[in-house]
Design a protein around this motif. Structure first.
Motif, mmCIF file in Angstrom:
data_model
loop_
_atom_site.group_PDB
_atom_site.id
_atom_site.type_symbol
_atom_site.label_atom_id
_atom_site.label_comp_id
_atom_site.label_asym_id
_atom_site.label_seq_id
_atom_site.Cartn_x
_atom_site.Cartn_y
_atom_site.Cartn_z
ATOM 1 N N VAL B 214 0.828 -1.207 0.000
ATOM 2 C CA VAL B 214 0.000 0.000 0.000
ATOM 3 C C VAL B 214 0.865 1.260 0.000
ATOM 4 O O VAL B 214 0.546 2.256 -0.635
ATOM 5 N N ARG B 215 1.971 1.163 0.743
ATOM 6 C CA ARG B 215 2.896 2.286 0.866
ATOM 7 C C ARG B 215 3.224 2.918 -0.489
ATOM 8 O O ARG B 215 3.238 4.131 -0.646
ATOM 9 N N THR B 216 3.426 2.027 -1.454
ATOM 10 C CA THR B 216 3.833 2.514 -2.767
ATOM 11 C C THR B 216 2.750 3.380 -3.405
ATOM 12 O O THR B 216 3.039 4.201 -4.266
ATOM 13 N N ALA B 217 1.490 3.141 -2.993
ATOM 14 C CA ALA B 217 0.397 3.908 -3.606
ATOM 15 C C ALA B 217 0.166 5.236 -2.899
ATOM 16 O O ALA B 217 -0.679 6.025 -3.309
ATOM 17 N N LEU B 218 0.887 5.462 -1.808
ATOM 18 C CA LEU B 218 0.647 6.677 -1.028
ATOM 19 C C LEU B 218 1.799 7.650 -1.170
ATOM 20 O O LEU B 218 2.959 7.237 -1.244
ATOM 21 N N PRO B 219 1.503 8.937 -1.188
ATOM 22 C CA PRO B 219 2.576 9.928 -1.179
ATOM 23 C C PRO B 219 3.394 9.771 0.106
ATOM 24 O O PRO B 219 2.868 9.323 1.127
ATOM 25 N N ALA B 220 4.648 10.150 0.017
ATOM 26 C CA ALA B 220 5.572 9.910 1.125
ATOM 27 C C ALA B 220 5.136 10.604 2.412
ATOM 28 O O ALA B 220 5.361 10.093 3.513
ATOM 29 N N GLU B 221 4.474 11.787 2.275
ATOM 30 C CA GLU B 221 4.192 12.535 3.494
ATOM 31 C C GLU B 221 3.038 11.925 4.318
ATOM 32 O O GLU B 221 2.816 12.335 5.455
ATOM 33 N N ILE B 222 2.327 10.979 3.743
ATOM 34 C CA ILE B 222 1.226 10.392 4.509
ATOM 35 C C ILE B 222 1.715 9.203 5.315
ATOM 36 O O ILE B 222 2.335 8.278 4.793
ATOM 37 N N GLU B 223 1.432 9.252 6.602
ATOM 38 C CA GLU B 223 1.870 8.160 7.467
ATOM 39 C C GLU B 223 1.027 6.924 7.209
ATOM 40 O O GLU B 223 -0.154 7.021 6.903
ATOM 41 N N ALA B 224 1.645 5.776 7.355
ATOM 42 C CA ALA B 224 0.894 4.537 7.285
ATOM 43 C C ALA B 224 1.484 3.556 8.261
ATOM 44 O O ALA B 224 2.697 3.504 8.453
ATOM 45 N N GLU B 225 0.635 2.797 8.917
ATOM 46 C CA GLU B 225 1.128 1.807 9.874
ATOM 47 C C GLU B 225 0.246 0.579 9.795
ATOM 48 O O GLU B 225 -0.849 0.611 9.225
ATOM 49 N N ALA B 226 0.740 -0.504 10.381
ATOM 50 C CA ALA B 226 -0.065 -1.714 10.435
ATOM 51 C C ALA B 226 -0.124 -2.184 11.870
ATOM 52 O O ALA B 226 0.885 -2.174 12.578
ATOM 53 N N VAL B 227 -1.328 -2.564 12.314
ATOM 54 C CA VAL B 227 -1.450 -3.096 13.675
ATOM 55 C C VAL B 227 -2.170 -4.440 13.612
ATOM 56 O O VAL B 227 -2.928 -4.715 12.688
ATOM 57 N N VAL B 228 -1.919 -5.250 14.605
ATOM 58 C CA VAL B 228 -2.590 -6.541 14.688
ATOM 59 C C VAL B 228 -3.413 -6.561 15.958
ATOM 60 O O VAL B 228 -2.908 -6.277 17.046
ATOM 61 N N GLY B 229 -4.688 -6.839 15.779
ATOM 62 C CA GLY B 229 -5.578 -6.846 16.932
ATOM 63 C C GLY B 229 -5.398 -8.103 17.760
ATOM 64 O O GLY B 229 -5.053 -9.161 17.245
ATOM 65 N N ALA B 230 -5.615 -7.986 19.057
ATOM 66 C CA ALA B 230 -5.549 -9.150 19.930
ATOM 67 C C ALA B 230 -6.679 -9.073 20.935
ATOM 68 O O ALA B 230 -7.031 -7.991 21.414
ATOM 69 N N ILE B 234 -13.425 -11.055 18.300
ATOM 70 C CA ILE B 234 -13.341 -9.880 17.429
ATOM 71 C C ILE B 234 -13.760 -8.610 18.164
ATOM 72 O O ILE B 234 -13.064 -7.598 18.152
ATOM 73 N N GLU B 235 -14.896 -8.698 18.851
ATOM 74 C CA GLU B 235 -15.415 -7.515 19.544
ATOM 75 C C GLU B 235 -14.382 -7.001 20.559
ATOM 76 O O GLU B 235 -14.127 -5.806 20.660
ATOM 77 N N ASP B 236 -13.814 -7.963 21.300
ATOM 78 C CA ASP B 236 -12.842 -7.607 22.324
ATOM 79 C C ASP B 236 -11.624 -6.938 21.674
ATOM 80 O O ASP B 236 -11.141 -5.897 22.145
ATOM 81 N N ALA B 237 -11.163 -7.535 20.572
ATOM 82 C CA ALA B 237 -9.990 -6.996 19.895
ATOM 83 C C ALA B 237 -10.250 -5.577 19.393
ATOM 84 O O ALA B 237 -9.411 -4.683 19.557
ATOM 85 N N VAL B 238 -11.426 -5.372 18.815
ATOM 86 C CA VAL B 238 -11.747 -4.039 18.285
ATOM 87 C C VAL B 238 -11.807 -3.013 19.405
ATOM 88 O O VAL B 238 -11.317 -1.892 19.274
ATOM 89 N N SER B 239 -12.348 -3.412 20.556
ATOM 90 C CA SER B 239 -12.496 -2.429 21.624
ATOM 91 C C SER B 239 -11.164 -2.157 22.325
ATOM 92 O O SER B 239 -11.034 -1.164 23.025
ATOM 93 N N ARG B 240 -10.185 -3.054 22.127
ATOM 94 C CA ARG B 240 -8.882 -2.811 22.759
ATOM 95 C C ARG B 240 -8.012 -1.862 21.947
ATOM 96 O O ARG B 240 -7.010 -1.349 22.449
ATOM 97 N N ILE B 241 -8.343 -1.681 20.689
ATOM 98 C CA ILE B 241 -7.540 -0.808 19.841
ATOM 99 C C ILE B 241 -7.915 0.646 20.116
ATOM 100 O O ILE B 241 -9.063 0.927 20.457
ATOM 101 N N ASP B 242 -6.970 1.554 19.972
ATOM 102 C CA ASP B 242 -7.310 2.962 20.183
ATOM 103 C C ASP B 242 -7.980 3.528 18.934
ATOM 104 O O ASP B 242 -7.633 3.170 17.804
ATOM 105 N N TRP B 243 -9.007 4.334 19.132
ATOM 106 C CA TRP B 243 -9.722 4.966 18.021
ATOM 107 C C TRP B 243 -9.764 6.464 18.275
ATOM 108 O O TRP B 243 -10.152 6.890 19.348
#
Lengths: 520, 290
Positions: B214-230, B234-243
């Motif tokens: 995906v990085r390649t499709a984005l301009p350099a100045e835009i941040e991108a990161e990947a996170v893995v939920g735990a 599913i519900e628990d994992a989603v609620s543990r992530i920061d939004w």
């Protein structure tokens, strides 16, 4: 033309548009059969007949078929005027708005009040009939006849009726629609059951199994055989009730596939169907049960308030549950169509400031007159509960009072048509008939009926014979309704005088198109 | 997003206000015109009530009044009244009429603050709409418009067919200058005997490889990161992530979807249950790719 709530669109407003040439078309969506189905389901012949046949027999005896035929005339004459007003000023307030335009705010207010009162009464009667048939149906299916008698236990009856009203309110408030197939099926079923019922009555009579075999006579169709004018008037005001609702077909212009032809044709087809059904049932039941006061005689006061309830078993035997089912479904689908009437009128009145603003609230999710619907339901429930306690024969008395209220507001509407179009009467031969003669004669007939019913009903023997302080209950109901209306009107005048000063809905009379042509 | 306009399904309720606020924020972030639409029931499906032209006009006038009031705080948003067999049909037709790339509806309807509860219309849209559908949770109307679009999160799966989702997420992020976050829930909700830490590692590796692509499709100045939920599910994992308040989460349609139509799958449905921010459901295949 008017500042009607829906009338002319507001000034061009660049921020907000209304789609017309869009896919979600409203125009041209209802065909002839659809219009007939809506008409029949609104009139609800199974419900109407079981409620009105008894009181009509009690008024005119064997001449019920004659009264049914004659009763259609004032209905037709007024409906023609109604259609003229509707095409000139389509407005959710119908009678209220039109009478206010023609005669000013006070008369308009009372016409609206009459419409609301009539429909609220019929709501309570509809629910009352539905309760009877619910218990009867359960009794027929379980084979336990005692269950049918539960409807006579006042607290149970009132509780079940309130439950029905609650259901009907939810359906109306949320604008829940049945599917087209179900609605067509229900209407077809209703007609079929009525035909079977009438056929079975005739067959039983021919087989010598009738309760009081009365061979059909030509005199049944002769209105001049009715013994007195009072009886004639009482019968006529009842037969106006049985056609009530038919006029809605005539006013469904914009939504029909061919606005010039569909409503007229649908109305004609409907009225022929309805009249044929009514005559058939009336004649068949008279042949079977006679006009005596015996156990099953149509002259017996105990069975008059709900004729099918008492006669379906003796005539159809094990198949009697079909009649119960037909009346139940017919009342249920009519309840929804009937709820619309008072709710929309209350809403329109509030829109013009003739009632508190709360009534003008449109539900933002269901687009129904939410507040007005709930108020109508509460008033109809309260009316039913009070009447159930006061009256010996609640259904008979409500139907008779209803006839009077229909005459009242329909009469005003007819005169409103005559007066509103006063400058256009002689524009064409068509106008002479549709804006002058038809509504004038129709209105006069209704006015005479209203006055006659009012005078006669003062007697304690009138209707079911229920009385308050030596005065007939029907008279008391009618007068109380009108007086309450007057009081509320004056209260609203004090609270918010704008409408009564003609600020929101002015008097008006369209100019003659002829004169404009002559002097360009 | 494919089209460049936003259609908001408006009703004069809190849910309608939530939808309009989210629509306005999306429109501002994308620089896209926004159309607020009230869909009235059409007489077509009416078989039980006598129709009355006067009443229908009154309702239309009322609806215009609602719209006028609703769009007043948002200069540039246009209001429209339409009628259709069902509200969802009317909104899809409006999306076509205005060339919209997203339909926004509110899912408040009595839900607790920050939560979604799908009503009939939203339910129908997420199971049939031909364009992405944005769901505004209860309270979306209270998000400060100045936060704009603080972040775009895309929930990625390991199954094929996520291309459209990634394209949409990247384009949304690029156009709104918002950081992109890829969220993998691959390790969550597996049977107990599966080694959780191993699947987590697999998920991390997968997310990283997707991120690199995906990085390649984005301009350099835009941040991108990947996170893995735990989490336990599913519900628990989603609620543990920061939004962040105001960010949006993108999910793809289920494989059960008809071509070019949405279908909210069971995992997406479970994400929605726990998600405190708006969700945008994206079709699996786009017009271009099929």
């Amino acid at each position: 033309m008017t500042s009607s709530p829906g009338g002319a669109s507001p000034a061009p407003d660049s921020a907000v548009t209304t789609g017309i040439s869009n896919k979600g078309l409203r125009v041209g969506s209802i065909g002839m059969i659809g219009a007939v189905v809506i008409g029949i389901s609104t009139i609800a012949p199974a419900y109407t007949l079981t409620g009105a046949l008894g009181p009509t027999v009690s008024a005119v005896g064997f001449q019920v078929p004659a009264i049914i035929l004659v009763g259609f005339i004032p209905m037709l004459l007024v409906a023609l005027g109604y259609r003229e007003l509707n095409s000139r000023m389509p407005d959710a307030g119908t009678s209220f708005t039109w009478a206010a335009r023609a005669f000013g705010p006070w008369v308009g207010w009372m016409a609206g009040w009459g419409l609301i009162a009539a429909t609220v009464i019929v709501l309570s009667n509809l629910a009352g009939i539905a309760v009877d048939f619910l218990f009867l149906l359960i009794a027929q299916i379980t084979g336990n006849a005692e269950i049918a008698e539960l409807t006579r236990v006042v607290p149970i009856n009132v509780a079940v009726c309130l439950l029905f009203m609650l259901l009907a309110t939810v359906v109306s408030y949320r604008d829940l629609q049945t599917t087209q197939r179900l609605q067509y099926g229900l209407v077809g079923f209703q007609i079929l059951v009525l035909l079977v019922f009438a056929g079975a009555a005739v067959v039983e009579m021919l087989n010598g199994n009738a309760f009081d075999a009365s061979p059909v006579e030509l005199s049944w169709f002769n209105p001049f055989e009715v013994p007195s004018f009072s009886a004639f008037a009482a019968g006529l005001s009842l037969s106006i009730f049985i056609f009530w609702g038919w006029d809605v077909i005539l006013t469904m212009n914009e939504e029909t596939k061919d606005p010039d032809k569909t409503p007229g044709r649908a109305a004609t087809v409907t009225v022929f169907l309805i009249v044929a059904l009514y005559l058939l049932i009336a004649v068949a039941l008279l042949m079977f049960a006679g006009n005596g006061t015996g156990e099953l005689g149509l002259g017996n006061e105990d069975i008059q308030e709900n004729v099918f309830f008492h006669l379906s078993g003796p005539i159809l035997g094990p198949l009697a549950f079909l009649v119960s089912l037909a009346v139940l479904t017919s009342s249920a689908s009519s309840l929804q169509a009937t709820f619309v009437g008072p709710a929309r009128t209350l809403l329109a009145m509030a829109h013009y400031d003739a009632l508190p603003r709360k009534f003008a609230k449109v539900s933002p999710r269901f687009f129904t007159p939410g507040y007005a619907t709930i108020v109508s339901a509460i008033v109809a429930s309260a009316f039913y509960a009070v009447m159930r306690v006061l009256s010996e024969n609640v259904l008979t008395d409500t139907i008779t009072a209803l006839g009077a209220m229909i005459c009242f507001y329909y009469g005003i509407t007819a005169f409103a048509c005559v007066w509103y179009f006063r400058k256009q009467w002689f524009d064409s031969a068509r106008n002479v008939f549709l804006t002058l003669l038809a509504p004038l004669i129709g209105g006069l007939i209704l006015a005479v009926l209203f006055v006659t019913t009012l005078i006669d009903s003062a007697s304690p023997d009138y209707g079911s014979g229920s009385e308050i302080g030596g005065v007939g209950l029907v008279f008391v109901i009618t007068v109380v309704i009108i007086v309450v209306g007057l009081v509320l009107m004056i209260a609203q005048r004090i609270a918010s005088p704008g409408f009564f000063r003609g600020e929101t809905l002015g008097r008006d009379a369209p100019a003659s198109a002829r004169r404009r042509r002559l002097t360009p | 997003m494919s089209g460049d306009r936003v259609v908001v399904g408006y009703t004069a309720t809190d849910a309608g206000a939530d939808a309009l606020a989210l629509g306005a924020r999306l429109g501002a972030a994308l620089g896209a015109p926004v159309h607020a639409v009230v869909v009235l029931p059409s007489a077509e499906n009416n078989v039980s009530i006598p129709t009355d032209a006067g009443y229908e006009r009154l309702v239309q006038d009322t609806a215009r009044g609602w719209l006028r009031e609703a769009v007043a705080p948002y200069p540039g948003i246009h209001g429209h009244v339409r009628s259709a067999h069902a509200v969802s049909d009317g909104l899809v037709a409006a999306a076509e009429e205005f060339g919209a790339g997203v339909i926004v509806v509110g899912t408040g309807g009595g839900a607790p603050r920050g939560r979604h509860r799908l009503g009939t219309t939203a339910e129908e849209l997420v199971h049939s709409a031909p364009v992405p559908v944005a769901l505004a949770p209860e309270g979306a109307r209270e998000v400060d418009p100045s936060v704009g679009l603080p972040r775009v999160t895309a929930a990625i799966g390991t199954r094929p067919g996520a291309d459209v989702l990634l394209d949409t997420a990247a384009s949304l992020s690029r156009r709104s200058q918002a950081p992109l976050r890829l969220l993998s829930l691959a390790g969550v909700d597996l049977p107990g005997r599966v080694d959780a830490s191993l699947t987590r590692l697999t998920g991390q590796a997968h997310a990283q490889s997707v991120l690199d692509a995906v990085r390649t499709a984005l301009p350099a100045e835009i941040e991108a990161e990947a996170v893995v939920g735990a989490g336990s599910d599913i519900e628990d994992a989603v609620s543990r992530i920061d939004w962040h308040p105001g960010e949006v989460a993108l999910v793809g349609s289920s494989r059960l979807a008809q071509p070019r139509r949405l279908f909210l799958g069971s995992t997406a449905g479970r994400i929605l249950r726990a998600l405190p921010v708006p969700m945008i459901v994206v079709p699996r295949t786009s017009e271009a790719s099929s």
